[in-house]
Scaffold this active site. Structure first.
Site, PDB file in Angstrom:
ATOM      1  N   ASP A  49       0.855  -1.113   0.071  1.00  0.00           N
ATOM      2  CA  ASP A  49      -0.166  -0.397  -0.540  1.00  0.00           C
ATOM      3  C   ASP A  49       0.707   1.214  -0.136  1.00  0.00           C
ATOM      4  OD1 ASP A  49      -2.491   1.361   0.640  1.00  0.00           O
ATOM      5  OD2 ASP A  49      -1.421   2.173   1.889  1.00  0.00           O
ATOM      6  N   TYR A  54       2.578  10.573  -0.511  1.00  0.00           N
ATOM      7  CA  TYR A  54       3.355  10.202   0.535  1.00  0.00           C
ATOM      8  C   TYR A  54       4.886  10.637  -0.402  1.00  0.00           C
ATOM      9  CZ  TYR A  54       0.332   6.631   2.957  1.00  0.00           C
ATOM     10  OH  TYR A  54      -0.565   6.524   3.057  1.00  0.00           O
ATOM     11  N   GLN A 177     -10.381   2.453   4.498  1.00  0.00           N
ATOM     12  CA  GLN A 177      -8.511   2.657   5.639  1.00  0.00           C
ATOM     13  C   GLN A 177      -8.461   3.920   6.126  1.00  0.00           C
ATOM     14  OE1 GLN A 177      -4.000   3.606   4.005  1.00  0.00           O
ATOM     15  NE2 GLN A 177      -5.150   2.240   2.390  1.00  0.00           N
ATOM     16  N   LYS A 216       8.653   1.030  23.325  1.00  0.00           N
ATOM     17  CA  LYS A 216       9.529   1.466  23.209  1.00  0.00           C
ATOM     18  C   LYS A 216      10.687   3.071  24.024  1.00  0.00           C
ATOM     19  CE  LYS A 216       9.898   2.893  18.320  1.00  0.00           C
ATOM     20  NZ  LYS A 216      10.765   2.967  16.777  1.00  0.00           N
ATOM     21  N   GLY A 286       4.898  -0.743   8.808  1.00  0.00           N
ATOM     22  CA  GLY A 286       5.792  -0.074   8.149  1.00  0.00           C
ATOM     23  C   GLY A 286       7.258   0.121   8.135  1.00  0.00           C
ATOM     24  N   ASN A 296       6.690  -8.232  13.353  1.00  0.00           N
ATOM     25  CA  ASN A 296       5.404  -7.738  12.858  1.00  0.00           C
ATOM     26  C   ASN A 296       4.794  -8.598  11.972  1.00  0.00           C
ATOM     27  OD1 ASN A 296       5.641  -5.244  13.880  1.00  0.00           O
ATOM     28  ND2 ASN A 296       6.063  -3.965  11.529  1.00  0.00           N
TER      29      ASN A 296
END
Length: 335
Positions: A49, A54, A177, A216, A286, A296
């Site tokens: 995607d 972007y 989305q 984190k 990502g 992931n």
């Protein structure tokens, strides 16, 4: 990797989708981006995607280059249109017929493909009649430049209206989305019920709350060097800001024993949580490093039992944003 149908269609997509928002063309160098894409392919991800906005179209180019040489029929490639691109002229944004028909051609050229599997309206355009937008999307499908259409961050009312027009035009609007994770649940009250009724699936972005649900970021601690929270160039710092409160981060810390009990990383727990929703077809992830992809993907096929979901709600449920009014598009086209 497991695969799920996208909406009420025959299209199957990998339940983990690789997305390149904030990374390709801006946050990471092109060679690292290519390594991440290849790591996704090696892990069994077939769905990718992106969007024309972007990195002002550079992300599409990077993804296209990284996928060059792959068997096109074995991939599902998605992109989007709405936000400003190019020199940001008066017709370089929105969902007008002009912008949609020009944008799909640019996207296909950069991606190095004759068609995309899914073409998505990246926001709702209040300045363009919805009839014009849906007719343009239908023409893109009839021209063979997209197989299906979808939307991103539309309200339940907007989705219903768009779906009705698509149905009248004989094209399939099969996806939504939205942002969705343990801490951002605004689609649960209205969007998901509407989509379940209409045969539309969710492809959710930010399932790990842009890295916050990895654990984190410590409450009261320094921001890790090189993390999204320090990415001023690509916009990551601004997008993650709302999650970086001590209350939220302290709640996230309490998820660590749950993940440990299941033998999962925190990222895997977060991705598995969104995939536990039956209306979610895929979780968008990502990566700025290839090893993040493998972590992931470890969420694929993980089934969270009801008692685990209850434990998670007990920890972070009261921290979650649930107001459906938080699903918004700009009142006027951005420029």
């Amino acid at each position: 990797m497991e695969f799920r149908y996208l909406g009420n269609s025959g299209l199957k997509i990998s339940e983990i989708t690789y997305g390149n928002w904030l990374t390709h063309g801006s946050q990471v160098e092109n060679d690292i981006a290519t390594q991440c894409v290849h790591a996704a392919l090696d892990a069994g991800i077939t769905t990718f995607d992106t969007a024309d906005v972007y990195a002002n179209t550079r992300a599409e180019q990077v993804l296209g280059d990284a996928l060059a040489g792959q068997r096109r029929e074995s991939l599902e490639i998605f992109t989007k249109v709405y936000w400003p691109t190019g020199p940001r002229g008066h017709n370089d944004s929105g969902l007008s017929r002009k912008h949609i028909l020009e944008s799909i051609n640019g996207s296909l050229r950069r991606l190095g493909t004759d068609y995309v599997d899914l073409y998505q309206a990246h926001r709702f355009d209040y300045e363009t009649p919805l009839e014009e937008t849906m007719q343009a999307f239908a023409d893109v499908v009839r021209q063979g430049k997209a197989l299906y259409i979808g939307v991103s961050e539309w309200t339940a009312e907007q989705i219903r209206a768009g779906h009705a027009l698509a149905e009248d035009l004989g094209v399939q609007l099969i996806s939504s989305q939205p942002q969705y994770n343990m801490l951002w649940r605004v689609i649960e009250a209205e969007v998901i019920p509407a989509c379940e009724e209409l045969g539309i699936s969710q492809i959710v972005w930010s399932p790990i709350a842009q890295g916050v649900l990895t654990g984190k970021y410590a409450p009261g601690g320094e921001l890790p060097a090189g993390s999204r929270a320090t990415d001023e160039k690509g916009g990551g710092a601004q997008s993650i800001k709302r999650y970086l409160t001590d209350e939220v981060l302290a709640g996230v810390e309490q998820l660590k024993p749950i993940a440990a009990d299941l033998g999962l990383s925190m990222a895997q727990l977060a991705v598995a949580w969104v995939l536990a929703n039956d209306n979610v077809a895929s979780a968008l992830v990502g990566a700025s490093k290839p090893e993040q992809v493998a972590d992931n993907v470890g969420a694929a096929g993980v089934k969270l039992e009801p008692e685990v979901l209850s434990r998670i709600d007990a920890v972070v449920g009261n921290l979650a944003v649930t107001d459906p009014a938080k699903t918004v598009s700009p009142d006027t086209r951005p420029s």
